[in-house]
Structures are given as structure tokens and as C-alpha cells.
Design an enzyme around this catalytic site. Structure first.
Site, mmCIF file in Angstrom:
data_model
loop_
_atom_site.group_PDB
_atom_site.id
_atom_site.type_symbol
_atom_site.label_atom_id
_atom_site.label_comp_id
_atom_site.label_asym_id
_atom_site.label_seq_id
_atom_site.Cartn_x
_atom_site.Cartn_y
_atom_site.Cartn_z
ATOM 1 N N LYS A 50 0.852 -1.203 0.000
ATOM 2 C CA LYS A 50 0.000 0.000 0.000
ATOM 3 C C LYS A 50 0.881 1.243 0.000
ATOM 4 O O LYS A 50 0.633 2.206 -0.732
ATOM 5 C CB LYS A 50 -0.857 0.042 1.266
ATOM 6 C CG LYS A 50 -2.110 -0.741 1.195
ATOM 7 C CD LYS A 50 -2.843 -0.597 2.522
ATOM 8 C CE LYS A 50 -3.745 -1.783 2.729
ATOM 9 N NZ LYS A 50 -4.068 -2.027 4.118
ATOM 10 N N GLN A 94 -4.717 -1.312 9.996
ATOM 11 C CA GLN A 94 -4.732 -2.661 9.416
ATOM 12 C C GLN A 94 -5.405 -3.654 10.375
ATOM 13 O O GLN A 94 -5.060 -3.714 11.552
ATOM 14 C CB GLN A 94 -3.277 -3.104 9.132
ATOM 15 C CG GLN A 94 -3.166 -4.451 8.462
ATOM 16 C CD GLN A 94 -3.835 -4.488 7.097
ATOM 17 O OE1 GLN A 94 -3.613 -3.604 6.266
ATOM 18 N NE2 GLN A 94 -4.664 -5.483 6.856
ATOM 19 N N ASP A 117 -10.820 4.000 4.806
ATOM 20 C CA ASP A 117 -11.320 2.631 4.670
ATOM 21 C C ASP A 117 -12.846 2.602 4.707
ATOM 22 O O ASP A 117 -13.452 1.572 4.422
ATOM 23 C CB ASP A 117 -10.788 1.758 5.822
ATOM 24 C CG ASP A 117 -9.625 0.880 5.381
ATOM 25 O OD1 ASP A 117 -9.510 0.621 4.168
ATOM 26 O OD2 ASP A 117 -8.840 0.464 6.250
#
Ligand code: NAD
Length: 280
Positions: A50, A94, A117
């Protein structure tokens, strides 16, 4: 019938190149912060990918890699600091987090405007009422993008989603409803699963069960999207038995190279959107 591949990897690369051009033309650098707690090997590789993708697109990206022993308070304090930093436009944590940390509490602490997200209740709520300010979860957003590369309109199509998680199944159901699909969500307690999946014009497998979906679960000519990321003897596979289903579906995503790369591309898109919103 042999299905056409939906080549997520190529589509994602094209999206990232377009984004890089837009950012270069803009002349400023959106800034993403990624928080990883613990030493899960797969998560570390994923987050480094990422970071590299963000930098390649012309963004700044910090990877805050914290030890497994980090307390919940310390993670919340870092998020608070990133929330208040005007130079940070996107914050993501994460998953999974170590067991001693309440993931819901941590995710809820991210400012909705920086929640790239799309996991906060605010963004989930905005999506469910079809408000365009919603930051849409990257994986569902990537799936919708892939579907639109093969279907001009999704209106009236019956989409069956296997999985009801907060990060894939539920937001995808809202997104497909917003795009006029008829949506059925099935899960681990659903009875007669294949009977329902056989009705799908669009079948999305997001349950984390290696190769569960077989050809006889699929309607002739369906579009099959495989979200699963599993390993059998070290080899990556999805939730769909690809070699079986490829002879039944009209379109299918491979694993790897399907939904996965789209998730990263959409995360970068979301960061750029959050950056632009911060300037309004
Ligand atoms: P999760 O474990 O949170 O949810 C799984 C869902 O599947 C649950 O709602 C459960 O009810 C359902 N389920 C489990 N077993 C089932 C069964 N036998 N029959 C029907 N339904 C069943 O998982 P998640 O986070 O939503 O992820 C699902 C899969 O997608 C995993 O393999 C994950 O690694 C993968 N994933 C991939 C991406 C990507 O970018 N490609 C992103 C997120 C998740």
C-alpha cells in the site's frame, strides 16, 4: 462456455496511473497514514505494498508499525494525533488487531473525514442513505468498479453476496442496492445456500472458505466476483473453485489479480478524495 476474465490487476494499474497524473497536475501531495500493530507477516507485506502504491501515485505515506504489545490507549493516542494533524488526509488501521485491542473502538476513533477505509459508523451510515459524502469501503468500491467494466447498467440484476461482514458483505449490499440491484445476502447460517446462489446474475463470494463455490452453485452466464484470499499448501486461492466455475460463468475475477489490487487502488482514490475535501 468459458468465462471472460475480469482483470482487476490491469484495471487497478490503469486507475492508479490516472490518479498519479491527476495528483501530479495538482502539484500537492495527499498524505496517508497506515497503522499496523503486531508482526503478522501477510499484513506487513500488504501494508508495504500500500505504501509503495501510494508513493508511486505521488502521495506521502507513513507506515506506523507498532509492536504487538502496544496498548489500546497508545493506538487511540496515535489516531488522535493523526486526526488533529492538518497535513494528514487519510488514516487507516490494518485489521486484524491483536486480541487485547478493541477493533471497533479503534476504528470509531478515526475522524470520518479521514476514514479512507470507510469503516466508521458515520461513513457506513452515509452509504446506507446514499449520501455522496460517504467514503465507501475500498473493497466494495473496487468490486462495483469491476462490475461496471462489464455491465453498462446493474439495474434489476440479482446480486447474491456470500458473507455479511462489516468490511465487505454489508457495505457491498448497500452499494449494490444504491445501484438498483436486487440484493440477497447469505451467510454461515443461511439454509440451502446453493439454491440461492443459483439465482444470482452477480455472485460475490466473500466468506473466507477456500474454493467453496462450485459450478453447480452458479447460474449459466453469471458474473462471479471472488473476494476470498485463502492459502492451500501455501498457494493463494479464492472462495470460488475457479477451474470449475470458469466453464459456467460469463465473467469471473481471478485470485490473485482480481479484487485484491482494486482494494489498494480504491484506498488511494479515497485518500485523494479526502485530500480534496480537506481543501474545500
Ligand atoms: P469475515 O470472516 O469477517 O466474514 C465472513 C462472512 O462469511 C461471515 O459473514 C460469515 O457468516 C460468512 N460465512 C462464513 N462461512 C460461511 C459458509 N460456509 N457459508 C456461507 N457464509 C459463510 O470475513 P471478511 O473480512 O468479510 O473477508 C472474507 C474473505 O474476503 C476473506 O477470505 C478475506 O481474506 C477476503 N478479503 C479480501 C479482500 C480483498 O481486498 N481482496 C478484502 C477483505 C477481505
Amino acid at each position: 462456455m468459458v468465462a471472460n476474465l475480469i482483470k482487476g490487476k490491469e484495471i487497478a494499474l490503469a486507475l492508479r496511473e490516472k490518479l498519479a497524473q491527476e495528483i501530479a497536475a495538482h502539484g500537492d501531495r495527499p498524505h496517508l497514514a497506515v497503522i499496523l500493530v503486531g508482526d503478522d507477516e501477510a499484513s506487513l507485506i500488504y501494508d508495504r505494498n500500500k505504501q509503495k502504491a501510494a508513493i508511486d501515485a505521488g502521495m506521502d505515506c507513513d507506515l506506523h508499525h507498532l509492536s504487538e504489545q502496544t496498548s489500546e490507549e497508545e493506538v487511540l493516542a496515535l489516531i488522535q494525533q493523526l486526526n488533529e494533524d492538518k497535513n494528514i488526509h487519510g488514516v487507516m488501521v490494518q485489521l486484524p488487531l491483536p486480541k487485547h485491542i478493541d477493533a471497533r473502538k479503534v476504528l470509531d476513533h478515526i475522524r470520518p473525514e479521514k476514514d479512507v477505509d470507510g469503516f466508521t459508523p458515520q461513513n457506513a451510515g452515509l452509504l446506507s442513505v446514499k449520501d455522496e459524502r460517504a467514503i465507501v469501503s475500498a473493497t466494495p468500491a473496487g468490486i462495483l468498479y469491476l462490475l461496471k467494466t462489464v455491465h453498462q447498467s446493474l439495474a434489476g440484476m440479482h446480486a447474491v453476496i456470500i458473507g455479511r461482514s462489516n468490511i465487505v458483505g454489508k457495505p457491498l449490499a448497500a452499494l449494490l442496492l444504491n445501484n438498483d440491484c436486487t440484493v440477497t445476502v447469505v451467510h454461515s447460517k443461511t439454509r440451502n445456500l446453493p439454491e440461492l446462489t443459483r439465482q444470482a446474475d452477480i455472485l460475490v463470494a466473500a466468506c473466507g472458505c477456500p474454493k467453496m463455490v462450485k459450478a453447480d452453485w452458479v447460474k449459466d452466464g453469471a458474473t462471479v466476483i471472488d473476494v476470498g484470499i485463502n492459502r492451500i499448501d501455501g498457494k493463494l486461492c479464492g472462495d470460488v473453485d475457479f477451474d470449475d466455475v470458469i466453464n459456467k460463468a460469463a465473467y469471473i475475477t481471478p485470485v490473485p489479480g482480481g479484487v485484491g489490487p482494486m482494494t489498494i487502488a480504491m484506498l488511494l482514490e479515497n485518500t485523494y478524495q479526502a485530500y480534496k475535501q480537506s481543501k474545500v
